[in-house]
Design a protein around this motif. Structure first.
Motif, PDB file in Angstrom:
ATOM      1  N   GLN A   1       0.805  -1.215   0.000  1.00  0.00           N
ATOM      2  CA  GLN A   1       0.000   0.000   0.000  1.00  0.00           C
ATOM      3  C   GLN A   1       0.843   1.272   0.000  1.00  0.00           C
ATOM      4  OE1 GLN A   1      -1.058  -2.416   2.450  1.00  0.00           O
ATOM      5  NE2 GLN A   1      -2.848  -3.126   1.333  1.00  0.00           N
ATOM      6  N   GLN A   2       2.081   1.227   0.439  1.00  0.00           N
ATOM      7  CA  GLN A   2       2.908   2.430   0.522  1.00  0.00           C
ATOM      8  C   GLN A   2       3.602   2.774  -0.799  1.00  0.00           C
ATOM      9  OE1 GLN A   2       2.870   4.373   3.275  1.00  0.00           O
ATOM     10  NE2 GLN A   2       1.297   2.926   3.894  1.00  0.00           N
ATOM     11  N   ASP A   3       3.472   1.927  -1.806  1.00  0.00           N
ATOM     12  CA  ASP A   3       4.158   2.135  -3.079  1.00  0.00           C
ATOM     13  C   ASP A   3       3.382   3.148  -3.924  1.00  0.00           C
ATOM     14  OD1 ASP A   3       5.610   1.992  -5.363  1.00  0.00           O
ATOM     15  OD2 ASP A   3       5.538  -0.175  -5.573  1.00  0.00           O
ATOM     16  N   MET A   4       3.699   4.416  -3.731  1.00  0.00           N
ATOM     17  CA  MET A   4       2.947   5.480  -4.384  1.00  0.00           C
ATOM     18  C   MET A   4       3.235   5.565  -5.885  1.00  0.00           C
ATOM     19  SD  MET A   4       1.042   6.608  -2.177  1.00  0.00           S
ATOM     20  CE  MET A   4       0.880   6.258  -0.465  1.00  0.00           C
ATOM     21  N   GLN A   5       4.458   5.241  -6.292  1.00  0.00           N
ATOM     22  CA  GLN A   5       4.784   5.296  -7.720  1.00  0.00           C
ATOM     23  C   GLN A   5       3.923   4.312  -8.513  1.00  0.00           C
ATOM     24  OE1 GLN A   5       9.067   4.724  -7.906  1.00  0.00           O
ATOM     25  NE2 GLN A   5       9.212   6.748  -8.834  1.00  0.00           N
ATOM     26  N   ASN A   6       3.794   3.113  -7.991  1.00  0.00           N
ATOM     27  CA  ASN A   6       2.997   2.118  -8.712  1.00  0.00           C
ATOM     28  C   ASN A   6       1.505   2.393  -8.582  1.00  0.00           C
ATOM     29  OD1 ASN A   6       4.855   0.502 -10.088  1.00  0.00           O
ATOM     30  ND2 ASN A   6       5.412  -0.525  -8.191  1.00  0.00           N
ATOM     31  N   LYS A   7       1.108   3.070  -7.514  1.00  0.00           N
ATOM     32  CA  LYS A   7      -0.289   3.474  -7.408  1.00  0.00           C
ATOM     33  C   LYS A   7      -0.620   4.486  -8.506  1.00  0.00           C
ATOM     34  CE  LYS A   7      -1.904   3.600  -3.268  1.00  0.00           C
ATOM     35  NZ  LYS A   7      -2.284   3.962  -1.882  1.00  0.00           N
ATOM     36  N   ARG A   8       0.304   5.404  -8.739  1.00  0.00           N
ATOM     37  CA  ARG A   8       0.136   6.381  -9.825  1.00  0.00           C
ATOM     38  C   ARG A   8       0.185   5.694 -11.189  1.00  0.00           C
ATOM     39  NH1 ARG A   8      -1.742  10.699 -12.220  1.00  0.00           N
ATOM     40  NH2 ARG A   8      -0.230  11.921 -13.368  1.00  0.00           N
ATOM     41  N   ALA A   9       1.077   4.730 -11.341  1.00  0.00           N
ATOM     42  CA  ALA A   9       1.168   3.979 -12.598  1.00  0.00           C
ATOM     43  C   ALA A   9      -0.137   3.227 -12.860  1.00  0.00           C
ATOM     44  CB  ALA A   9       2.338   3.004 -12.564  1.00  0.00           C
ATOM     45  N   LEU A  10      -0.747   2.703 -11.816  1.00  0.00           N
ATOM     46  CA  LEU A  10      -2.033   2.015 -11.961  1.00  0.00           C
ATOM     47  C   LEU A  10      -3.115   2.993 -12.408  1.00  0.00           C
ATOM     48  CD1 LEU A  10      -3.890  -0.450 -11.620  1.00  0.00           C
ATOM     49  CD2 LEU A  10      -4.142   0.196  -9.222  1.00  0.00           C
ATOM     50  N   GLN A  11      -3.130   4.185 -11.821  1.00  0.00           N
ATOM     51  CA  GLN A  11      -4.105   5.198 -12.221  1.00  0.00           C
ATOM     52  C   GLN A  11      -3.935   5.565 -13.693  1.00  0.00           C
ATOM     53  OE1 GLN A  11      -3.252   8.342  -9.494  1.00  0.00           O
ATOM     54  NE2 GLN A  11      -4.576   7.522  -7.871  1.00  0.00           N
ATOM     55  N   ASN A  12      -2.697   5.766 -14.121  1.00  0.00           N
ATOM     56  CA  ASN A  12      -2.430   6.114 -15.514  1.00  0.00           C
ATOM     57  C   ASN A  12      -2.827   4.989 -16.458  1.00  0.00           C
ATOM     58  OD1 ASN A  12      -1.439   8.603 -14.814  1.00  0.00           O
ATOM     59  ND2 ASN A  12       0.703   7.973 -14.867  1.00  0.00           N
ATOM     60  N   THR A  13      -2.509   3.762 -16.085  1.00  0.00           N
ATOM     61  CA  THR A  13      -2.827   2.609 -16.931  1.00  0.00           C
ATOM     62  C   THR A  13      -4.332   2.440 -17.061  1.00  0.00           C
ATOM     63  OG1 THR A  13      -0.779   1.536 -16.237  1.00  0.00           O
ATOM     64  CG2 THR A  13      -2.463   0.147 -17.237  1.00  0.00           C
ATOM     65  N   GLU A  14      -5.048   2.565 -15.942  1.00  0.00           N
ATOM     66  CA  GLU A  14      -6.504   2.406 -16.002  1.00  0.00           C
ATOM     67  C   GLU A  14      -7.140   3.553 -16.785  1.00  0.00           C
ATOM     68  OE1 GLU A  14      -7.763   1.722 -11.945  1.00  0.00           O
ATOM     69  OE2 GLU A  14      -7.551  -0.442 -12.249  1.00  0.00           O
ATOM     70  N   SER A  15      -6.541   4.734 -16.744  1.00  0.00           N
ATOM     71  CA  SER A  15      -7.034   5.843 -17.543  1.00  0.00           C
ATOM     72  C   SER A  15      -6.869   5.542 -19.035  1.00  0.00           C
ATOM     73  CB  SER A  15      -6.273   7.121 -17.172  1.00  0.00           C
ATOM     74  OG  SER A  15      -6.670   8.183 -17.976  1.00  0.00           O
ATOM     75  N   LYS A  16      -5.720   4.994 -19.406  1.00  0.00           N
ATOM     76  CA  LYS A  16      -5.494   4.603 -20.800  1.00  0.00           C
ATOM     77  C   LYS A  16      -6.498   3.539 -21.228  1.00  0.00           C
ATOM     78  CE  LYS A  16      -0.525   5.396 -20.781  1.00  0.00           C
ATOM     79  NZ  LYS A  16       0.799   4.766 -20.899  1.00  0.00           N
ATOM     80  N   ILE A  17      -6.772   2.595 -20.339  1.00  0.00           N
ATOM     81  CA  ILE A  17      -7.725   1.531 -20.660  1.00  0.00           C
ATOM     82  C   ILE A  17      -9.104   2.125 -20.915  1.00  0.00           C
ATOM     83  CG2 ILE A  17      -8.963  -0.459 -19.708  1.00  0.00           C
ATOM     84  CD1 ILE A  17      -6.343  -1.206 -18.280  1.00  0.00           C
ATOM     85  N   ARG A  18      -9.531   3.050 -20.069  1.00  0.00           N
ATOM     86  CA  ARG A  18     -10.857   3.651 -20.244  1.00  0.00           C
ATOM     87  C   ARG A  18     -10.956   4.397 -21.569  1.00  0.00           C
ATOM     88  NH1 ARG A  18      -9.880   5.581 -15.249  1.00  0.00           N
ATOM     89  NH2 ARG A  18     -10.264   4.013 -13.665  1.00  0.00           N
ATOM     90  N   ARG A  19      -9.887   5.100 -21.956  1.00  0.00           N
ATOM     91  CA  ARG A  19      -9.892   5.796 -23.241  1.00  0.00           C
ATOM     92  C   ARG A  19      -9.946   4.810 -24.403  1.00  0.00           C
ATOM     93  NH1 ARG A  19      -6.409   9.452 -20.656  1.00  0.00           N
ATOM     94  NH2 ARG A  19      -4.575   8.388 -21.473  1.00  0.00           N
ATOM     95  N   LEU A  20      -9.199   3.719 -24.299  1.00  0.00           N
ATOM     96  CA  LEU A  20      -9.219   2.711 -25.361  1.00  0.00           C
ATOM     97  C   LEU A  20     -10.568   2.020 -25.440  1.00  0.00           C
ATOM     98  CD1 LEU A  20      -5.902   0.683 -25.593  1.00  0.00           C
ATOM     99  CD2 LEU A  20      -7.044   1.978 -27.347  1.00  0.00           C
ATOM    100  N   VAL A  21     -11.193   1.781 -24.291  1.00  0.00           N
ATOM    101  CA  VAL A  21     -12.525   1.162 -24.283  1.00  0.00           C
ATOM    102  C   VAL A  21     -13.507   2.080 -24.998  1.00  0.00           C
ATOM    103  CG1 VAL A  21     -14.471   0.584 -22.776  1.00  0.00           C
ATOM    104  CG2 VAL A  21     -12.209  -0.323 -22.288  1.00  0.00           C
ATOM    105  N   ASP A  22     -13.414   3.386 -24.761  1.00  0.00           N
ATOM    106  CA  ASP A  22     -14.281   4.327 -25.477  1.00  0.00           C
ATOM    107  C   ASP A  22     -14.042   4.249 -26.980  1.00  0.00           C
ATOM    108  OD1 ASP A  22     -15.515   5.240 -23.212  1.00  0.00           O
ATOM    109  OD2 ASP A  22     -14.220   6.995 -22.981  1.00  0.00           O
ATOM    110  N   TYR A  23     -12.783   4.083 -27.371  1.00  0.00           N
ATOM    111  CA  TYR A  23     -12.446   4.000 -28.795  1.00  0.00           C
ATOM    112  C   TYR A  23     -13.011   2.729 -29.437  1.00  0.00           C
ATOM    113  CZ  TYR A  23      -9.598   3.515 -32.986  1.00  0.00           C
ATOM    114  OH  TYR A  23      -9.179   3.339 -34.278  1.00  0.00           O
TER     115      TYR A  23
END
Length: 152
Positions: A107-129
């Protein structure tokens, strides 16, 4: 897309209108090999690499589109051998599942938490596409849906 700390260097494909003379394989043979590789479980990008390296009947195929006039995914669609999910979306979902499991354990790994947010954001954009074309109209991304799709 999100991190601004890495550059965007890379090579460009050379401009060509027709396949080279040394690669004179029949388009039907190339299409048959593409379908055969897909049935063996290879992704479209892997198929292109295999055709470049191994070729058809010993003759390398530098560019499937120049040799056949069609992209690898188009050939797969015509022969009902296309993957269920688009390759880019599948790769991002695999990454998101790995990151989510890692973040749940650390839970303390903030870099990977941010990476997860970015990845899921990319997924949502691709799903819209892809929604309505390669995906159902009512498809929405969640972690559970991703796990379920990747297990199939």
């Amino acid at each position: 897309m999100h991190p601004r700390r890495r550059g965007s260097s890379g090579s460009d494909k050379p401009v060509a209108d027709e396949p080279p003379e040394w690669s004179d394989v029949d388009a039907e043979d190339v299409e048959a090999r593409v379908v055969e590789l897909a049935e063996q479980g290879h992704e479209p990008s892997q198929i292109g690499l295999k055709l470049r390296d191994e070729g058809v009947k010993g003759v390398p195929i530098p560019d499937v589109k120049l040799a056949t006039g069609k992209k690898v995914t188009t050939i797969l669609d015509e022969n009902d051998a296309a993957p269920e999910l688009p390759e880019d979306l599948r790769n991002l979902m695999e990454r998101a599942v790995r990151l989510r499991r890692h973040v749940n354990e650390n839970q303390q790994d903030m870099q990977n938490k941010r990476a997860l947010q970015n990845t899921e954001s990319k997924i949502r954009r691709l799903v819209d596409y892809y929604r309505g074309d390669a995906l159902d109209e009512d498809f929405t991304y969640t972690f559970d849906v991703a796990v379920e799709l990747l297990e199939e």
